[in-house]
Design a protein around this motif. Sequence first.
Motif, PDB file in Angstrom:
ATOM      1  N   ARG A   4      42.877  42.706  30.224  1.00 61.94           N
ATOM      2  CA  ARG A   4      43.403  42.553  31.581  1.00 61.94           C
ATOM      3  C   ARG A   4      43.878  41.117  31.765  1.00 61.94           C
ATOM      4  N   VAL A   6      45.907  38.260  34.406  1.00 63.80           N
ATOM      5  CA  VAL A   6      46.521  37.838  35.662  1.00 63.80           C
ATOM      6  C   VAL A   6      47.562  36.781  35.318  1.00 63.80           C
ATOM      7  N   THR A  31      48.491  41.815  36.111  1.00 62.21           N
ATOM      8  CA  THR A  31      48.554  41.680  37.570  1.00 62.21           C
ATOM      9  C   THR A  31      49.234  40.352  37.871  1.00 62.21           C
ATOM     10  N   ALA A  42      43.260  37.467  42.999  1.00 58.82           N
ATOM     11  CA  ALA A  42      43.493  38.519  42.006  1.00 58.82           C
ATOM     12  C   ALA A  42      42.407  38.530  40.945  1.00 58.82           C
ATOM     13  N   ARG A  44      39.273  37.559  41.320  1.00 63.89           N
ATOM     14  CA  ARG A  44      38.039  38.094  41.898  1.00 63.89           C
ATOM     15  C   ARG A  44      38.117  39.602  42.111  1.00 63.89           C
ATOM     16  N   THR A  45      39.320  40.109  42.298  1.00 63.03           N
ATOM     17  CA  THR A  45      39.500  41.541  42.533  1.00 63.03           C
ATOM     18  C   THR A  45      39.560  42.343  41.238  1.00 63.03           C
ATOM     19  N   THR A  46      40.320  41.838  40.267  1.00 58.17           N
ATOM     20  CA  THR A  46      40.553  42.610  39.041  1.00 58.17           C
ATOM     21  C   THR A  46      39.651  42.227  37.877  1.00 58.17           C
ATOM     22  N   ARG A  47      38.976  41.071  37.964  1.00 59.83           N
ATOM     23  CA  ARG A  47      38.104  40.589  36.891  1.00 59.83           C
ATOM     24  C   ARG A  47      38.812  40.648  35.532  1.00 59.83           C
ATOM     25  N   PRO A  48      39.889  39.877  35.375  1.00 64.33           N
ATOM     26  CA  PRO A  48      40.656  39.924  34.126  1.00 64.33           C
ATOM     27  C   PRO A  48      39.925  39.224  32.984  1.00 64.33           C
TER      28      PRO A  48
END
Length: 221
Positions: A4, A6, A31, A42, A44-48
């Motif tokens: 993942r 960002v 993202t 982003a 904190r939301t998606t934890r890339p």
Amino acid sequence: MTVRVVLADDQTVVRAGFRALLDLTDDLVVTEAADGARAVEAVRTTRPDVVLMDIRMPGVDGLEATRRIAGDRSLDGVRVVMLTTYQVGAYVFEALRHGAAGFLLKDIEPDDLRAAIRTVAEGRGLLDPAVTRRVIEEFARLKAPEAAGAERLAVLTGREREVMAPVAAGLSNEEIGKRLIMSPLTAKTHVSRTMTKLGARDRAPLVVLAYETGLVRPGEH
């Protein structure tokens, strides 16, 4: 393994270009974020696994965003890689101090970009030797060694200090082993112990500390 990512850059064209390169493979999920504040949100939301962070962005810039991410214990698994050019040595140096895992030039080749992301996702720092020398040494010349920083090295053994020099030059464990006449596994063990003793998440802070304390000086590799 899905990685993942960002991608944070305030220029839409730059983001589109990088995304087009990353979307060519199925294992990279991207993202986008248009500034540092959105990048932190982003993350904190998606934890890339990896953040590709531009340095100069309006509002919260990449340096501050990196500091916020690296300072959040709940995001310890996230690795930030700075997107940069040769002209921003001081910014890159500060980014490494604030917890960035490394940096990439914006004109990197597509295959190298994808390989670099996977390297960082595996927990390894990203320190290209040529860029390391050109960027960090340029700024290191402006800074005198810090006595307080030098005291931090007191916890290291002589061998661990010796290993820090090639780490600061961006050498791999295999290259360190050849230089110091040890196996790559032994080199890896010394590097890992050094990072643990100095509280470093990866190799990048070791580079900064090596220059700040005078353990390594500009032009020495």
